[in-house]
Every structure is written in C-alpha cells, then in structure tokens.
Design a protein around this motif. Structure first.
Motif, PDB file in Angstrom:
ATOM      1  N   ARG A 204       0.807  -1.221   0.000  1.00 56.97           N
ATOM      2  CA  ARG A 204       0.000   0.000   0.000  1.00 56.97           C
ATOM      3  C   ARG A 204       0.838   1.268   0.000  1.00 56.97           C
ATOM      4  O   ARG A 204       0.425   2.287  -0.564  1.00 56.97           O
ATOM      5  N   ASP A 205       1.995   1.237   0.658  1.00 58.91           N
ATOM      6  CA  ASP A 205       2.766   2.471   0.823  1.00 58.91           C
ATOM      7  C   ASP A 205       4.249   2.124   0.820  1.00 58.91           C
ATOM      8  O   ASP A 205       4.748   1.492   1.759  1.00 58.91           O
ATOM      9  N   LEU A 206       4.963   2.541  -0.216  1.00 62.05           N
ATOM     10  CA  LEU A 206       6.397   2.272  -0.289  1.00 62.05           C
ATOM     11  C   LEU A 206       7.172   2.940   0.835  1.00 62.05           C
ATOM     12  O   LEU A 206       8.268   2.497   1.192  1.00 62.05           O
ATOM     13  N   ASP A 207       6.613   4.004   1.393  1.00 61.65           N
ATOM     14  CA  ASP A 207       7.298   4.726   2.467  1.00 61.65           C
ATOM     15  C   ASP A 207       7.161   4.044   3.826  1.00 61.65           C
ATOM     16  O   ASP A 207       7.707   4.529   4.814  1.00 61.65           O
ATOM     17  N   ARG A 208       6.431   2.918   3.869  1.00 57.20           N
ATOM     18  CA  ARG A 208       6.250   2.208   5.135  1.00 57.20           C
ATOM     19  C   ARG A 208       6.593   0.729   4.954  1.00 57.20           C
ATOM     20  O   ARG A 208       5.719  -0.140   4.959  1.00 57.20           O
ATOM     21  N   PRO A 209       7.881   0.413   4.775  1.00 60.17           N
ATOM     22  CA  PRO A 209       8.267  -1.000   4.619  1.00 60.17           C
ATOM     23  C   PRO A 209       8.025  -1.779   5.905  1.00 60.17           C
ATOM     24  O   PRO A 209       8.027  -1.214   7.010  1.00 60.17           O
ATOM     25  N   ASP A 210       7.802  -3.074   5.760  1.00 65.89           N
ATOM     26  CA  ASP A 210       7.620  -3.937   6.926  1.00 65.89           C
ATOM     27  C   ASP A 210       8.947  -4.246   7.607  1.00 65.89           C
ATOM     28  O   ASP A 210       8.986  -4.535   8.807  1.00 65.89           O
ATOM     29  N   PHE A 211      10.027  -4.191   6.831  1.00 67.09           N
ATOM     30  CA  PHE A 211      11.381  -4.424   7.350  1.00 67.09           C
ATOM     31  C   PHE A 211      12.310  -3.454   6.626  1.00 67.09           C
ATOM     32  O   PHE A 211      12.022  -3.005   5.520  1.00 67.09           O
ATOM     33  N   GLY A 212      13.451  -3.153   7.242  1.00 68.80           N
ATOM     34  CA  GLY A 212      14.380  -2.224   6.622  1.00 68.80           C
ATOM     35  C   GLY A 212      13.896  -0.794   6.712  1.00 68.80           C
ATOM     36  O   GLY A 212      13.099  -0.434   7.584  1.00 68.80           O
ATOM     37  N   ASP A 213      14.341   0.033   5.780  1.00 68.05           N
ATOM     38  CA  ASP A 213      14.084   1.472   5.825  1.00 68.05           C
ATOM     39  C   ASP A 213      13.462   1.961   4.521  1.00 68.05           C
ATOM     40  O   ASP A 213      13.713   1.394   3.453  1.00 68.05           O
ATOM     41  N   PRO A 214      12.678   3.038   4.588  1.00 68.03           N
ATOM     42  CA  PRO A 214      12.165   3.622   3.346  1.00 68.03           C
ATOM     43  C   PRO A 214      13.300   4.221   2.526  1.00 68.03           C
ATOM     44  O   PRO A 214      14.314   4.676   3.072  1.00 68.03           O
ATOM     45  N   VAL A 215      13.134   4.192   1.217  1.00 66.57           N
ATOM     46  CA  VAL A 215      14.122   4.729   0.287  1.00 66.57           C
ATOM     47  C   VAL A 215      13.451   5.774  -0.588  1.00 66.57           C
ATOM     48  O   VAL A 215      12.336   5.563  -1.078  1.00 66.57           O
ATOM     49  N   ARG A 216      14.131   6.866  -0.799  1.00 71.30           N
ATOM     50  CA  ARG A 216      13.596   7.949  -1.624  1.00 71.30           C
ATOM     51  C   ARG A 216      13.836   7.636  -3.103  1.00 71.30           C
ATOM     52  O   ARG A 216      14.963   7.401  -3.538  1.00 71.30           O
TER      53      ARG A 216
END
Length: 271
Positions: A204-216
């Motif tokens: 649903r939202d690339l800015d809210r990964p389940d693991f790791g960190d968001p990437v711009r």
C-alpha cells in the motif's frame, strides 16, 4: 572485477565475520563484493523436515544454500565461521513473538537446532553496480526496504505465509538489464518477481516498509521487487514455534563462496 567505492566492499569475509563477532552491528549490503551472503533460520529439529519442504516448494524466495545438522553451528560455506556469533544481529522468537534482538546467541544455542542458510539479494548488488545501475539504499545510507506482499507461498504443514520482497528503485531504462543480470543468479533469488505498481502485489505504501528502511525514489525511477529471504523467517514466525532464531533483516552471514561471471555472461556460484 567490481567498483570498490566503499571500504566494506573490499573486506574479506573472514575479516567481516570477525568484526561482527567483535560486536560491530551493520547491515551487510555493500560488504565483501564477489562473495555470497546468506539468510539464517534455526528451528528445533522436529520442525526441520517440514521447513525444508517449504523452502524446496518456494525456491525463488528460499534458495537453499545449506542445511546444518542439529546442534552444529558451522557450515562448509564459511571456513571457521560460528553461526551463533558471526552475523551482525539476530532475532529470538518464542511462539511467534520477538523476544530479543542480539549480536550473539551462543548462550541460547540448543543441541536440537537445525539451521537453514538461504540465498540473499545482497549477493547480486555488486553486479548491478558494475553495470552502472544505482542502488538507492546504499546511496542514502539505509537498509534495503522489504515488504510483505499478497503473493502466497506454497505451504508445508504448519509453514505458510506471504512472499516477502525487497525493493530497489532504478531508472526505467535500466530495469530490463537489471532483470537480465539477476536472472543468472538463482541462488540469490534470481530475476525480479514484480516491476512497477506496488499495489498489484498488495503493497500500500512504499514509504512504510515492513522491514528495513524507506528509500527515496528519484524522478523517473521505477520500483523493482525481488523475492526476499525474510520469507522463510515469516513462515517460521507465523507457525508460532516454541523457539526459533533468525538473522535480523539486512544483517546476513557473509560466506566464503565466490561468484563468477562465465564467458556467456552467466553468473555462477563457485563452490
């Protein structure tokens, strides 16, 4: 063979493992170029047959590199390695609940633990870099983003769950080449499982990964998704085993196994 822009890229696997055993905590993306990295999952032996069946049924997400005998904490993939100490970070699970994240699990090791080592996409990242394909998570100094998807694994008894993917955005013109490069590395998850629209696979939202960190993402970037070894960890967590140990996402075992490009362009695992 590879562009070596970071000191970690030149670190030999034994040196990297020694540094992690000494307490260094770091994601292993970008480390030890040309060497295979592996996920780790350790479960009680009476669950091992079913978990191996799960991995075999889902080879894209869980490419098996080694299955270590009960109680053993060494592997032929990494000479002198101690699987209890030589990863940067571990997670400890009880009945599906995360109870600890540690840098050493030697005191928790049990004689009935069977350890599964599976391939990791970090292995193919140097080949993408060599091809001039940007790795945004390394540029931005963060862990690669990982997501649960609506794609389902084939189950095996109590083990089942979604395919977990890692995401690397890149310019649209580079996607086909990235797919071709990684397709030659089935032991590191192979070609992407999805390109483009995250919603099509339940993200649903690339800015809210389940693991790791968001990437711009940069302008013109397309999100590219590869199957991820955290899939096996998720199956273990959903099974709510009384006890299990896994790597922390992004904190892998760096093995002594090398990768090599053949004359046809195929990228092989050197055993």
């Amino acid at each position: 063979m590879f562009t070596r822009q970071r000191p970690e890229a030149q670190t030999r696997p034994q040196e990297a493992r020694a540094r992690f055993r000494g307490g260094l905590v770091a994601t292993t993306s970008g480390w030890s170029h040309g060497y295979v990295q592996a996920n780790l999952v350790s479960v009680p032996s009476h669950h091992a047959i079913s978990l191996r069946r799960f991995a075999v049924r889902n080879p894209r997400a869980c490419p098996l590199l080694d299955v270590v005998a009960p109680g053993h904490y060494w592997t032929d993939l990494a000479f002198g390695a101690d699987l209890r100490r030589d990863l940067p970070a571990y997670r400890v699970w009880r009945k599906g609940e995360l109870v600890a994240e540690r840098t050493d699990v030697a005191d928790l090791w049990r004689p009935d633990l069977v350890t599964f080592l599976t391939g990791c996409t970090f292995t193919f990242e140097p080949f993408l870099e060599r091809a001039g394909i940007p790795l945004r998570h390394l540029e931005q100094g963060v862990n690669v983003p990982m997501y649960r998807t609506s794609l389902k694994c084939l189950g095996a008894r109590r083990f089942r769950g979604p395919v977990v993917v890692s995401m690397r955005p890149m310019p649209a013109a580079m996607v086909d080449h990235a797919a071709a490069v990684t397709a030659d590395m089935p032991y590191a998850h192979g070609a992407p499982v999805h390109i483009g629209r995250p919603g099509a696979i339940g993200i649903r939202d690339l800015d809210r990964p389940d693991f790791g960190d968001p990437v711009r993402l940069h302008e013109g970037d397309v999100p590219v998704f590869w199957a991820c070894g955290v899939t096996l960890q998720e199956a273990v967590v959903k099974a709510k085993l009384p006890f299990a140990i896994t790597h922390a996402p992004g904190h892998m075992l760096i093995t002594d196994r090398r990768t090599k490009t053949g004359g046809t362009g195929e990228i092989r695992l050197i055993r």
